[in-house]
Write a protein that holds these residues in place. Structure first.
Motif, short mmCIF file in Angstrom:
data_model
loop_
_atom_site.label_atom_id
_atom_site.label_comp_id
_atom_site.label_asym_id
_atom_site.label_seq_id
_atom_site.Cartn_x
_atom_site.Cartn_y
_atom_site.Cartn_z
N LYS A 1 52.33 15.83 97.48
CA LYS A 1 52.49 14.32 97.42
C LYS A 1 51.56 13.48 98.21
N ASN B 1 64.96 17.72 97.87
CA ASN B 1 63.71 17.61 97.13
C ASN B 1 63.64 16.48 96.11
N MET C 1 63.53 16.45 92.78
CA MET C 1 64.44 16.67 91.32
C MET C 1 65.89 16.30 91.76
#
Ligand SMILES: *Cc1c(COP(=O)(O)O)cnc(C)c1O
Length: 360
Positions: free
Chosen positions: A181, A54, A56
């Motif tokens: 996104k 991911n 993060m």
């Protein structure tokens, strides 16, 4: 059907790729992941890419690949996804929050200068909303300050500045492929990119328990692997990315040209349309909550990015901020509103948004 779901033809292609993966028996770190890494590095104009779980994790792995951790400080913005700051905390480093420029919502250089200490190791530059604004200014500043530039490209896939793509300016960059996104998987996914081979080797080790070769763990890593199915989906979705960005820019250009209301402030238009990929199109309004309700009553859904500046989140109470204050960020958080800008909007819908906003 919502705008995140693939078209029927795309769905058929994806299902056949998933079937191939099921039949191959190779589900983790196989050919699809390495093919996607090669493709994404090439599209971004960098030498290496590491697929991770991911966005993060991609930020944390970027920081840790640069050996940033406890005792170090990383400067970033308050107007971003919480993940930007949480990733810094997870790396063991201390986040320091700089203020923004109100005309773009992007981190402000003078504020960053006030936040620099002897422990500053990096600036995490968030290309908010997809706006790659003057990256060369940041490259120069970080070089002169002896700190790293790391890019948070979660919103800026294929934005470019003077022909050079987002992710290729910093020492390392992090991408998210969260479904919403501009390039989104059907689930969680992310990647780091760099042109420094050593950093990429460390990233590939960190995502896989810090393993160097089988059963050897010189680093304490994460389990943050991109899986084969998401990688195959991303390869498929890359085909349409350019045309979708083109549509986002057309919609944004109509908004830039046609939204005219004294109660609404538009953000600065980029020098070159290529600089911006309009992941989000934000406006500002002193009566933001009223505007949001007015739009909703007329059938237009909006969100605010972001209604709470990071330094006001209770979980990071006492976080270090610009000593000159964070007023601009706090006002921006109260005023910003992201209006519809996804590539499947038709002309009629875009005109309706413009008319309704101008009538507010
Ligand atoms: C979405 C986002 C992230 C986090 O990505 P995840 O894949 O959800 O972990 C980080 N930074 C920014 C600016 C984002 O928009």
């Amino acid at each position: 059907m919502n705008e995140l779901q693939p078209s029927t033809s795309q769905k058929i292609e994806i299902l056949s790729r998933i079937e191939e993966i099921i039949d191959s028996g190779m589900y983790i770190l196989g050919k699809n992941v390495s093919d996607f890494e090669g493709l994404w590095a090439q599209l971004c104009g960098v030498r290496y890419c590491t697929g991770v779980a991911n966005g993060m994790d991609a930020i944390e792995i970027s920081l840790r690949s640069l050996n940033i951790g406890p005792g170090d400080e990383v400067i970033t913005t308050s107007i971003t996804a919480f993940a930007s700051v949480l990733a810094i905390i997870r790396s063991g480093a201390k986040p320091v929050i700089a203020n923004i420029s109100e005309d773009t919502g992007l981190i402000d250089l003078d504020s960053v200068k006030r936040c620099i200490t002897k422990n500053t190791k990096a600036v995490l530059l968030v290309h908010l909303y997809g706006n790659l604004s003057d990256p060369k200014k940041w490259v120069k500043f970080c070089e002169e300050s002896g700190i790293y530039l790391i890019e948070d490209c979660a919103q800026s896939h294929l934005a470019s500045f003077e022909g050079q793509y987002a992710g290729s300016f910093g020492e390392m960059a992090a991408f998210s492929f969260y479904p919403t996104k501009n390039l989104g998987a059907i689930g969680d996914a992310g990647a780091t990119v760099t042109s420094n081979e050593k950093l990429d080797v460390i990233s590939k080790s960190l995502r896989n328990y810090g393993q160097s070769e089988r059963y050897q763990h010189p680093l304490l890593g994460l389990n943050s692997r991109l899986d084969e199915i998401q990688a195959a989906i991303l390869i498929n979705k890359c085909e349409k990315l350019d045309s979708q960005i083109y549509k986002r820019r057309l919609i944004a250009t109509q908004y830039n040209n046609s939204i005219n209301n004294v109660k609404i402030k538009k953000l600065a238009v980029p020098k070159d349309i290529e600089n911006h990929v309009y992941h989000l199109y934000a406006i500002r309004c002193e009566n933001r909550n009223l505007l949001q309700k007015y739009l909703l009553d007329l059938g237009i859904q909006t969100l605010s990015h972001y209604p709470v500046p990071i330094h006001k989140q209770v979980s990071v109470h006492g976080i270090s901020v610009d000593p000159a204050g964070m007023e601009t960020s706090e006002r921006f958080a109260e005023e910003c509103l992201s209006i519809p800008c996804h590539p499947d909007l038709n002309d009629f819908q875009v005109q309706k948004v413009i008319e309704v906003i101008n009538g507010f």
